[in-house]
Scaffold this motif. Structure first.
Motif, short mmCIF file in Angstrom:
data_model
loop_
_atom_site.label_atom_id
_atom_site.label_comp_id
_atom_site.label_asym_id
_atom_site.label_seq_id
_atom_site.Cartn_x
_atom_site.Cartn_y
_atom_site.Cartn_z
N ASP A 8 0.83 -1.20 0.00
CA ASP A 8 0.00 0.00 0.00
C ASP A 8 0.86 1.26 0.00
O ASP A 8 0.57 2.23 -0.71
CB ASP A 8 -0.92 0.01 1.22
N GLN A 9 1.94 1.26 0.79
CA GLN A 9 2.81 2.43 0.87
C GLN A 9 3.48 2.72 -0.48
O GLN A 9 3.52 3.86 -0.95
CB GLN A 9 3.88 2.22 1.94
N ILE A 10 4.01 1.67 -1.11
CA ILE A 10 4.73 1.87 -2.38
C ILE A 10 3.77 2.34 -3.47
O ILE A 10 4.07 3.28 -4.21
CB ILE A 10 5.45 0.56 -2.79
N GLU A 11 2.60 1.69 -3.59
CA GLU A 11 1.65 2.09 -4.62
C GLU A 11 1.16 3.52 -4.39
O GLU A 11 0.99 4.29 -5.34
CB GLU A 11 0.47 1.12 -4.64
N TYR A 12 0.94 3.88 -3.13
CA TYR A 12 0.47 5.23 -2.82
C TYR A 12 1.50 6.27 -3.25
O TYR A 12 1.14 7.31 -3.85
CB TYR A 12 0.20 5.36 -1.33
N HIS A 13 2.78 6.02 -3.02
CA HIS A 13 3.80 7.02 -3.34
C HIS A 13 4.20 6.99 -4.82
O HIS A 13 4.72 7.98 -5.33
CB HIS A 13 5.02 6.84 -2.44
N LEU A 14 3.95 5.90 -5.51
CA LEU A 14 4.09 5.90 -6.97
C LEU A 14 2.96 6.70 -7.62
O LEU A 14 3.16 7.32 -8.67
CB LEU A 14 4.08 4.48 -7.51
N GLY A 15 1.79 6.68 -7.01
CA GLY A 15 0.61 7.32 -7.58
C GLY A 15 0.19 8.56 -6.84
O GLY A 15 0.89 9.58 -6.84
N LEU A 16 -0.95 8.49 -6.18
CA LEU A 16 -1.61 9.65 -5.60
C LEU A 16 -0.74 10.44 -4.65
O LEU A 16 -0.77 11.67 -4.65
CB LEU A 16 -2.88 9.19 -4.87
N GLY A 17 0.08 9.78 -3.83
CA GLY A 17 0.82 10.48 -2.79
C GLY A 17 2.22 10.91 -3.18
O GLY A 17 2.96 11.38 -2.33
N GLY A 18 2.60 10.74 -4.45
CA GLY A 18 3.97 11.08 -4.80
C GLY A 18 4.17 11.44 -6.25
O GLY A 18 4.01 12.58 -6.66
#
Length: 736
Positions: free
Chosen positions: A46-56
């Motif tokens: 969840d952390q990696i996908e979030y920072h590849l997409g919406l959060g990063g």
């Protein structure tokens, strides 16, 4: 836990042939979404996908065979997400804690269909620090304890000799007696904020700057911020090549790290530093006013400003602290006196000679003939109704006010202006020879502020769109407003609804100037079946130098802010400047009797040569339009949201990541065509132009505010779109 970042398009001096590309999507291969081994795998995914997409990074993120997040392309060099934590928990066994190893594998895709994978392996071992035995693979010392301040810190790393107390004062002029030429040092901000303390020096050289926390009443357990260097103030590097910074041991945040930005930079190529102040095993709040860390700096001249960017904070539960911000610090050297001017006395009006990399700029007459009326010189004369001067484009003074081209030239110029009119309109240029049929102009006039580009008073005309109607074959019903996406072999029609305003001048020299203010553009949400919702936004498009195209036909670097893409840095000799004038989303002209170069043809080769990626977009302007013909340069973005359209989407509250990336394009009342050659890398694919036709109204009707039937058409190409491949897009904006 280990702090990591997701980065793309990182330049490596060992691989000079590698260049940034247009990264469009990413997929996490490990942790494998289908075979998560434990709860930490799920949280890490969840952390990696979030920072590849919406959060990063804002990329489209795929999980198995479906997108988990619909994002946009990112072509920025050396861009990284905020730091985040991944878990590598130790294993329990009958003999105690055992080491654990985690693998992280991410695959990315660019718009040319190329892929790249990156593998990171992290091993966590039970700590042996404090046993008196140096483990050379991860310890630089071990003095039998885990106490800071005795030369070997709590992580068994050698401590650098202390050169300052927790509040350095050795190089600072006391706040009670500010130096004569420096403004008084400011108190702490209200907060919640991280801030660089102002610093007064008696001479340039080396000094120490302090970074502190103002909690504003919030509980803050960790802080991240960037410090951006000034031309005269930089953070020094230590013997390891990292920022010469040290965390305050009194706040007990032993996991703190510092790094120069952009990643892998060195020397003067570094433009800033990043600090992440936190502790894995101590989430206690940091006291208000606490010193977070200090950094050694090098100061030259009279000093400068250390700006703070990307300021973030987390509470003891790991939740973001709302409204957290950063405040800059002023480093002032007080005893330097301004030397007498060394500028030689001017003996006439000629501009100093400059060397160009291209064709030399032709000599221009510095003074107009007596009695000539010059729009843009800041003087109302002749039949002018107003004249508020011009704005420099293309040169080292881009964005500054001007009264003539000579006001825009500097000794470091790379270009002499931007082509106005002709076959290469809006292209950075060295001379008129670079602008067939047009002029290489440095001092441009723009409307939008009440005074039009032709020095007449502006009026407002409402441009309400005829709502779009999509026919069963997915093409647009003539006389309605639509966007059509041409895929191989599918076609998708999108209905457009909304309005904008035209700010127009009066007819002068056979033309009426037109601009579209950004604030006036309001388009409704666009449902894409029930799968997604799209939102079109206007942009005050800014580029390095203010031109839209470089001489080779590629787009000039966009430094536009407020969207999903990060503004690209601009060289000093091409400052970031609005391409259509301040506050405008579009700028153009209507010809009352005729207009040259009205037809717009856009071509892009998906495989110009074997093994080569897609070539640059090529624009060709041609033809002559009749009375009422109009050509407008514009920029808009398309943002998307997964699922059916919701009332909360397509509003001013949308996060930047949902706003899409702004792209420039040309709208015309003539013909606009787009063609992808070698579509989807197939040399045998037949080139099929996708075209739309505009429709004119008379200058008299435009000035009277009656633009019913006015149709502006546009067309553009896009290569390597996720799931779609190479596409052409046509648009029509029809006025009610």
């Amino acid at each position: 836990m280990v702090a990591v970042q997701a980065c793309i398009n990182n330049r490596d001096p060992r691989l000079p042939e590698c260049a940034p590309t247009n990264v469009v999507a990413a997929r996490v291969r490990q942790p494998n979404p289908r075979h998560l081994r434990d709860a930490s795998d799920a949280r890490n995914l969840d952390q990696i996908e979030y920072h590849l997409g919406l959060g990063g990074l804002g990329l489209t993120v795929w999980r198995t065979n479906a997108p988990a997040f619909l994002g946009t392309a990112n072509s920025l060099p050396d861009v990284c997400s905020p730091a985040f934590l991944v878990e590598v928990p130790l294993r329990n066994s009958s003999k105690g804690l055992k080491r654990t190893r985690k693998r992280f594998d991410v695959k990315v895709f660019n718009s040319f269909g190329d892929t790249d994978r990156n593998l990171l392996e992290i091993e966590c071992r039970p700590s042996t620090c404090g046993d008196g035995v140096v483990q050379p693979d991860h310890e630089t010392c071990d003095d039998g304890n885990r106490i800071n301040g005795d030369g070997c810190d709590q992580a068994c790393q050698r401590e650098r000799p202390s050169t300052a107390t927790s509040t350095p004062t050795a190089t600072r002029t006391p706040a009670s007696t500010p130096m004569p030429s420096c403004a008084p040092m400011r108190p702490a901000p209200v907060g919640p904020a991280v801030y660089v303390e102002d610093l007064h020096l008696s001479a340039p050289g080396e000094a120490t700057v302090s970074v502190r926390l103002a909690t504003g009443g919030a509980e803050i357990a960790g802080v991240q911020n960037d410090i951006l260097f000034d031309d005269n103030v930089r953070i020094r590097a230590n013997f390891l090549g990292r920022p010469d910074c040290a965390v305050n041991p009194g706040i007990d945040k032993g996991s703190t790290s510092f790094a120069f930005q952009p990643p892998s930079c060195s020397g003067n190529l570094c433009t800033g530093s990043r600090a992440i102040v936190f502790s894995v095993d101590n989430v206690a709040p940091i006291p208000d006013g606490a010193l977070l860390y200090t950094c050694g700096i090098s100061v030259s001249g009279t000093g400068g400003v250390l700006n703070v960017a990307n300021a973030r904070a987390a509470d003891p539960n790991g939740a973001p602290v709302p409204n957290f911000y950063g405040r800059e610090g002023v480093v002032c050297v007080s005893n330097l006196q301004t030397p007498p001017s060394a500028t030689p006395t001017r003996t006439g009006t000629p501009t100093p000679t400059r060397t160009h990399s291209g064709t030399p700029r032709p000599t221009r007459t510095p003074t107009p003939p007596t009695g000539a009326v010059i729009c843009g010189n800041g003087i109302v004369e002749g039949d002018e109704e107003c004249d508020d001067g011009g704005i420099c484009l293309g040169t080292s003074k881009a964005g500054q006010s001007c009264a003539s081209d000579d006001d825009c030239y500097g000794v470091t110029d790379e270009y002499s202006g931007v082509c106005q009119g002709g076959e290469k309109a809006y292209t950075l240029c060295h001379s008129d020879e670079d602008c067939p049929g047009g002029t290489c102009l440095a001092c441009w006039t723009f409307g939008g502020d009440g005074c039009a580009a032709n020095c007449t008073i502006e009026t407002i005309v409402d441009y309400q769109l005829v709502p779009g109607v999509v026919r069963p074959d997915q093409t647009c019903e003539p006389g309605t407003s639509c966007a059509v996406v041409w895929v191989d072999p599918l076609v998708f029609g999108l209905r457009l609804r909304g309005s904008q305003q035209l700010k127009i001048g009066k007819g002068r020299a056979g033309q009426v100037p037109v601009v579209v203010p950004v604030a006036s553009v309001q388009f409704d949400q666009i449902p894409i079946s029930t799968l997604a919702c799209a939102c079109i936004r206007a942009a005050e498009y800014k580029t390095c130098g203010g031109g839209i195209f470089l001489p080779d036909g590629t787009f000039a670097e966009s430094c536009t802010s407020g969207f999903a893409s990060w503004p690209q840095p601009c060289p000093a000799n091409r400052p970031c400047t609005s391409a259509f004038g301040p506050g405008n989303a579009a700028s153009g002209v209507m010809g009352c009797e005729s207009l040259d170069n009205l037809n717009v043809d856009t071509t892009q080769n998906s495989c110009p040569e074997a093994g080569e990626p897609g070539g640059p977009v090529q624009f060709t302007l041609s033809g002559i339009g009749g009375p009422g013909s109009m050509l407008v340069a514009s920029a808009m973005s398309i943002g998307t949201s997964i699922g059916a359209c919701q009332p909360t989407f397509c509003t001013d509250l949308d996060p930047l990541i949902s706003r899409g990336v702004p792209y420039p394009f040309l709208l015309t009342t003539g013909q606009a065509c787009a063609t992808v050659l070698c579509k989807n890398d197939d040399p045998g694919y037949p080139a099929t132009p996708r075209c739309v036709l505009g429709e004119t109204v008379s200058c008299a009707n435009l000035i009277a505010g009656n633009i019913t039937g006015l149709t502006l058409g546009g067309a553009f190409t896009a290569l390597g779109q996720q799931t779609l491949g190479d596409i052409e897009v046509t648009t029509t904006f029809v006025a009610q």
